[in-house]
Design an enzyme around this catalytic site. Sequence first.
Site, short mmCIF file in Angstrom:
data_model
loop_
_atom_site.label_atom_id
_atom_site.label_comp_id
_atom_site.label_asym_id
_atom_site.label_seq_id
_atom_site.Cartn_x
_atom_site.Cartn_y
_atom_site.Cartn_z
N ASP A 19 14.88 2.25 -6.63
CA ASP A 19 14.79 1.43 -7.85
C ASP A 19 15.97 1.62 -8.78
O ASP A 19 16.51 2.70 -8.90
CB ASP A 19 13.53 1.84 -8.64
N MET B 131 10.22 8.84 -19.82
CA MET B 131 10.68 9.55 -18.62
C MET B 131 11.81 8.87 -17.86
O MET B 131 12.49 9.51 -17.08
CB MET B 131 9.50 9.81 -17.68
N ARG C 66 14.81 5.82 -1.08
CA ARG C 66 14.84 7.05 -1.86
C ARG C 66 13.89 8.12 -1.31
O ARG C 66 14.19 9.30 -1.35
CB ARG C 66 14.42 6.69 -3.28
N LYS D 265 1.37 4.70 -2.21
CA LYS D 265 2.75 4.67 -1.72
C LYS D 265 3.44 6.02 -1.91
O LYS D 265 4.06 6.56 -1.00
CB LYS D 265 3.51 3.58 -2.48
N ASN D 266 3.33 6.59 -3.13
CA ASN D 266 4.10 7.81 -3.40
C ASN D 266 3.54 9.02 -2.65
O ASN D 266 4.28 9.96 -2.36
CB ASN D 266 4.17 8.08 -4.91
N ASP E 96 4.65 4.71 -14.19
CA ASP E 96 4.56 3.50 -13.38
C ASP E 96 3.60 2.46 -13.96
O ASP E 96 3.62 1.30 -13.54
CB ASP E 96 4.12 3.84 -11.95
#
Length: 435
Positions: A122, A342, A98, A23-24, A320
């Site tokens: 998120d 983080m 985002r 996804k990222n 994540d």
Amino acid sequence: MSGSFQIRGGKKLHGEITPQGAKNEALQILCAVLLTDEEVRVKNIPDIHDVNRLIEILQDFGVKITKNGHGDYTFQADAVNFDYVKSQDFKQDGAKLRGSVMLLGPMLARYGEAYMPTPGGDKIGRRRLDTHFQGLVELGADFHYDEKESFYTLKAKELHGKFILLEEASVTGTANIVMAAVLAKGKTRVYNAACEPYLQQLCKMLNRMGADISGIGSNLLTIEGVAHLHGTEHTMLPDMVEIGSWIGLAAMTKSEITIKNVNWKELGVIPNTFKKLGIDLEKRGDDIFIPAQENYKIQKFIDGSILTVSDAPWPGFTPDLLSIILVVATQAKGTVLVHQKMFESRLFFVDKLIDMGAQIILCDPHRATVVGLNHEYPLRGTTMVSPDIRAGNALLIAALSAEGTSVIHNIEQIDRGYENIDGRLKAIGADIERI
């Protein structure tokens, strides 16, 4: 689409599961198609809400899009419509996602202007965009923020390379600056650059398009600007967060699972971090094989002190996956301290796990101590709501291991990040229904 999952837990799973495209990575790569007027073909794109939204935004923007097959698209940005980016529609569309912030760098580099509504995404504490704008301004852009409209504007007649020291190693911030710098005049050096595999993938793709980027994989990127870029083909890496999730799922449900085509060399410390929790996993070609295990015992540090797992920028452990580590630790033998450094407020889903019978002490918003139950007391099924993508997946794994029936509401949070998750889990024997 909103809805709920109903899960009957406590079943052993068995079989093979293939991770989706990352996804990222997809969010970065799709923004990069704006950097050329030639065709860019992208494969292994995950069919998930966040990515599909970005594809729709590109389409509204006038990018020509051809679907070649599942997860395989060709993009051509040879006649984009700039009026759309200044429109009310874009203010609404862009704000819902985002990842759309990474359109700024390519827009600015190729068209000399860029617009962006304040993005959503998120709810995991503050994620500032200062890094993005700092870098683009240093390359020569004028920056304006309209507070009433919550709208950002960037303009630049010409971008000029320079030395940029980032305040934080932001992945999306680095991606934005790199995409602007490839078409700038002269040399840009980005220090404290993010070095995630997904960012390396973006840099390699840009180089195939004719960019000149060196230092890929390090925290100092050197970019020699070029006049224009041409088309290319690109395939996404598998999603490492999914891979980590399935390792955790196998351990929690005492299942034998093979995770296919994981691209081992890009997994960093992920396999070893799960091994520290006592989970057996083997490398079989490019697959991960996890045997069925009755128990897994958390390793202590060499001096006998309690194991701590914390997140860090790559090549450290990805934030994540901390929620997965936390869930898996609830049924391990031993104790672990999970330290989320983080992001803020990512640990607040532990109260749901405590309701299910987990032994967890939330020390503060960043630290939780998990005392493992060693599968002696299974978690109990319950009704819960998913707060964000990653916690949603962690709660799903908890429910699949629990005794009795669980219901997870607000599953669009899970659908935002995971393609057909219920279908893929059913195929390995999970009892999960969409209701």
